[in-house]
Scaffold this motif. Structure first.
Motif, PDB file in Angstrom:
ATOM      1  N   GLU A   1      79.980  78.517  38.571  1.00 63.29           N
ATOM      2  CA  GLU A   1      81.493  78.379  38.782  1.00 63.29           C
ATOM      3  C   GLU A   1      81.962  77.026  37.981  1.00 63.29           C
ATOM      4  O   GLU A   1      81.186  76.026  38.106  1.00 63.29           O
ATOM      5  CB  GLU A   1      81.806  78.091  40.231  1.00 63.29           C
TER       6      GLU A   1
ATOM      7  N   LYS B   1      75.801  83.174  44.593  1.00 69.23           N
ATOM      8  CA  LYS B   1      77.120  83.289  44.095  1.00 69.23           C
ATOM      9  C   LYS B   1      77.202  83.094  42.549  1.00 69.23           C
ATOM     10  O   LYS B   1      75.935  82.582  41.995  1.00 69.23           O
ATOM     11  CB  LYS B   1      78.141  82.141  44.495  1.00 69.23           C
TER      12      LYS B   1
ATOM     13  N   SER C   1      88.892  72.409  37.909  1.00 68.85           N
ATOM     14  CA  SER C   1      89.278  73.837  38.558  1.00 68.85           C
ATOM     15  C   SER C   1      90.007  73.401  39.697  1.00 68.85           C
ATOM     16  O   SER C   1      90.245  72.224  40.227  1.00 68.85           O
ATOM     17  CB  SER C   1      87.787  74.569  39.054  1.00 68.85           C
TER      18      SER C   1
ATOM     19  N   GLN D   1      76.553  76.205  41.234  1.00 66.17           N
ATOM     20  CA  GLN D   1      76.220  77.452  41.521  1.00 66.17           C
ATOM     21  C   GLN D   1      75.736  77.395  42.913  1.00 66.17           C
ATOM     22  O   GLN D   1      74.737  76.886  43.176  1.00 66.17           O
ATOM     23  CB  GLN D   1      75.178  78.243  40.677  1.00 66.17           C
TER      24      GLN D   1
END
Length: 125
Positions: free
Chosen positions: A43, A40, A58, A36
């Motif tokens: 993720e 934001k 990812s 993070q």
């Protein structure tokens, strides 16, 4: 409940490498790393199905980061290579007793029951 403790964060230059570790207090099925950045959302970075040693990444870190396990120590590691300024964030490990091969599921923070306190990684350019 699984207690998770991350270690290994710090300051690194762009293009460099850093290794994070997550020590777990008991067994689990899936471990993941999230990050993070300031301002934001959290993720997904990578996940590993512990008993099967199956890994997921990812798109932003595939080919640069490697998630691995040390079953004897019940520790999961995240080897981060070719670090970029965009990788600057607080990194969290998470664990769940559940297994899923659906990306929408294992990449969702809501799916994980237990979280570490986070470790800061700062990449200087």
């Amino acid at each position: 409940q699984v207690q998770l403790v991350e270690s290994g964060g710090g300051l690194v230059q762009a293009g460099g490498s850093q290794r994070l570790s997550c020590a777990a207090s008991r067994r689990f099925t899936t471990m993941a790393w999230f990050r993070q950045a300031t301002g934001k959302e959290r993720e997904f970075v990578a996940a590993i199905i512990w008993s099967l040693d199956i890994t997921y990444y990812s798109d932003s870190v595939r080919g640069r980061f490697i998630i691995s396990r040390n079953s004897a120590r019940n520790t999961g590691d995240l080897q981060m290579n070719s670090l970029q300024s965009e990788d600057t964030a607080t990194y969290y490990c998470a664990a769940t007793p559940r297994l899923s091969r659906d990306r929408a599921t294992f990449s969702s923070p809501a799916w994980y029951d237990d979280w570490g306190q986070g470790t800061q990684v700062t990449v200087s350019s």
